[in-house]
Design a protein around this motif. Structure first.
Motif, PDB file in Angstrom:
ATOM      1  N   LEU A  61      54.792   4.818  57.682  1.00  0.00           N
ATOM      2  CA  LEU A  61      55.812   3.772  56.870  1.00  0.00           C
ATOM      3  C   LEU A  61      57.182   3.974  57.804  1.00  0.00           C
ATOM      4  O   LEU A  61      57.659   4.933  58.242  1.00  0.00           O
ATOM      5  CB  LEU A  61      56.183   4.135  55.393  1.00  0.00           C
ATOM      6  N   VAL A 108      61.640  -1.320  54.264  1.00  0.00           N
ATOM      7  CA  VAL A 108      60.889   0.053  54.174  1.00  0.00           C
ATOM      8  C   VAL A 108      59.711  -0.267  53.667  1.00  0.00           C
ATOM      9  O   VAL A 108      59.500  -0.784  52.786  1.00  0.00           O
ATOM     10  CB  VAL A 108      61.639   1.089  53.328  1.00  0.00           C
ATOM     11  N   GLY A 109      58.650   0.088  54.431  1.00  0.00           N
ATOM     12  CA  GLY A 109      57.180   0.061  54.013  1.00  0.00           C
ATOM     13  C   GLY A 109      56.214  -0.058  55.287  1.00  0.00           C
ATOM     14  O   GLY A 109      56.392   0.371  56.181  1.00  0.00           O
ATOM     15  N   GLN A 157      57.523   9.914  54.272  1.00  0.00           N
ATOM     16  CA  GLN A 157      56.322   9.131  53.626  1.00  0.00           C
ATOM     17  C   GLN A 157      56.365   9.538  51.893  1.00  0.00           C
ATOM     18  O   GLN A 157      56.020   8.613  51.157  1.00  0.00           O
ATOM     19  CB  GLN A 157      54.807   9.421  54.064  1.00  0.00           C
ATOM     20  N   GLY A 206      55.509  -3.438  50.927  1.00  0.00           N
ATOM     21  CA  GLY A 206      56.874  -2.923  51.159  1.00  0.00           C
ATOM     22  C   GLY A 206      58.032  -3.464  50.602  1.00  0.00           C
ATOM     23  O   GLY A 206      57.738  -4.266  49.678  1.00  0.00           O
ATOM     24  N   TYR A 237      66.284  11.767  50.625  1.00  0.00           N
ATOM     25  CA  TYR A 237      66.587  11.484  51.762  1.00  0.00           C
ATOM     26  C   TYR A 237      67.793  12.059  52.252  1.00  0.00           C
ATOM     27  O   TYR A 237      67.710  12.538  53.701  1.00  0.00           O
ATOM     28  CB  TYR A 237      66.771   9.796  52.007  1.00  0.00           C
ATOM     29  N   ALA A 285      61.311   2.449  58.305  1.00  0.00           N
ATOM     30  CA  ALA A 285      62.448   1.691  57.688  1.00  0.00           C
ATOM     31  C   ALA A 285      63.074   0.945  58.976  1.00  0.00           C
ATOM     32  O   ALA A 285      63.333   1.630  59.890  1.00  0.00           O
ATOM     33  CB  ALA A 285      63.549   2.691  57.264  1.00  0.00           C
ATOM     34  N   ARG A 305      66.868   4.153  55.629  1.00  0.00           N
ATOM     35  CA  ARG A 305      66.300   4.391  54.393  1.00  0.00           C
ATOM     36  C   ARG A 305      67.123   4.415  53.328  1.00  0.00           C
ATOM     37  O   ARG A 305      67.211   3.828  52.106  1.00  0.00           O
ATOM     38  CB  ARG A 305      65.322   5.483  54.415  1.00  0.00           C
ATOM     39  N   ASP A 352      59.250   7.824  50.506  1.00  0.00           N
ATOM     40  CA  ASP A 352      58.875   6.485  50.469  1.00  0.00           C
ATOM     41  C   ASP A 352      58.320   6.012  49.307  1.00  0.00           C
ATOM     42  O   ASP A 352      58.314   4.819  48.631  1.00  0.00           O
ATOM     43  CB  ASP A 352      58.210   5.831  51.787  1.00  0.00           C
ATOM     44  N   GLU A 353      57.065   6.765  48.818  1.00  0.00           N
ATOM     45  CA  GLU A 353      56.311   6.479  47.733  1.00  0.00           C
ATOM     46  C   GLU A 353      57.249   6.494  46.562  1.00  0.00           C
ATOM     47  O   GLU A 353      56.972   5.695  45.667  1.00  0.00           O
ATOM     48  CB  GLU A 353      55.353   7.673  47.725  1.00  0.00           C
TER      49      GLU A 353
END
Length: 293
Positions: free
Chosen positions: A172, A188-189, A58, A200, A76, A174, A95, A61-62
């Motif tokens: 979150l 992704v979101g 996460q 997302g 990643y 993917a 992702r 992801d941010e």
């Protein structure tokens, strides 16, 4: 014993009692301030643990949502190689694919940073005790005991509320979703009931277009930014996956339209600017065309 001596003795007793009370209150304030500092540190450490240790995916992801595509891709890939976090490898692969598409698209056209909205209110809630207030509390020895107790009570209340919010929030994800017309979108979101729902990023497999913004049941809905691969960009409101409401449309040539939209077309009042920023047309539009008198 004379009256004067009695008065002096009484004043001495009162002074001792008053001095003792001051020392007691000061001690209580120090204890409460220490407790407040401990709770604040606990919150900060818990926030870091939630975002970086318990769910490192996460945190990465941010970075994607804030436009740090290259850094996110590296993290990643590091996570995939080290396997230090229990996550479905297919999720990481998805992702990585999305971020690579974003990087490729950014190389050919300007990709704007996505918006941050509902996510911040849950994943990063407002700081419980304002840092400036906390500093003032620590330095100001005249703060009364009730004020400190109130702050501690409020801090505990918000900590509990935050923990409940984290428990209720879905992780979150993917995943590949189907758009309204059947297009495949790498997403992704935020999700809800297995669908893109919240904030997302989506990448269209066929066209290479990207969208950053609000989603509702796999559809663009709310505010967002869509970039076409040829450099055209729309920033504004969407309704059920269509440009509708207020929005701005930009061409690579420098021209732009700012105004109202309906069913993916310019409709209502709007202003068209040329590449130099001069107004070409200011008036009403209908079915994507100027409505001249």
């Amino acid at each position: 014993m004379t009256t004067a001596q009695k008065v002096i003795g009484a004043l001495a007793i009162i002074s001792v009692l008053l001095f003792g009370s001051i020392i007691y209150v000061s001690s209580q304030n120090r204890e409460l301030r220490d407790k407040l500092t401990t709770l604040e540190a606990h919150y900060t450490n818990q926030e870091l643990a939630d975002s970086a240790i318990h769910n490192p995916v996460q945190s990465i992801d941010e970075m994607v949502f804030s436009g740090q595509y290259a850094d996110a891709l590296q993290k990643y890939q590091d996570l995939q190689q080290k396997k230090t976090y229990s996550v479905n490898d297919a999720d990481l692969v998805a992702r990585i694919s999305v971020v690579r598409s974003l990087i490729a698209n950014a190389a050919s056209s300007r990709v704007d940073k996505p918006i941050q909205a509902a996510r911040d209110s849950i994943a990063k809630p407002t700081t419980l005790v304002d840092r400036e207030d906390l500093a003032n509390t620590s330095s100001n020895k005249n703060k009364d005991t009730d004020s400190l107790e109130n702050k501690i009570t409020e801090l505990n209340r918000r900590l509990s509320a935050r923990e409940r919010a984290l428990e209720e929030k879905e992780q979150l994800k993917a995943m590949a979703i189907q758009g309204p017309t059947g297009q495949t979108i790498q997403y992704v979101g935020d999700t809800k009931n297995g669908m893109a729902h919240g904030t997302g990023t989506g990448v269209w497999d066929a066209s290479g277009g990207t969208y950053n913004g609000d989603w509702q049941q796999n559809k663009r809905h709310g505010y967002g930014v869509y970039n076409w691969k040829d450099g055209v960009r729309y920033e504004g409101e969407f309704r059920q996956d269509k440009r509708e409401g207020k929005g701005s449309y930009y061409w690579p040539s420098g021209e732009r339209y700012v105004g109202l939209w309906k069913n993916n077309q310019r409709h209502g009042h709007g202003v068209l600017y040329d590449k130099d920023g001069n107004v070409s047309y200011d008036g009403n539009w209908e079915s994507d065309k100027p409505k001249r008198k």
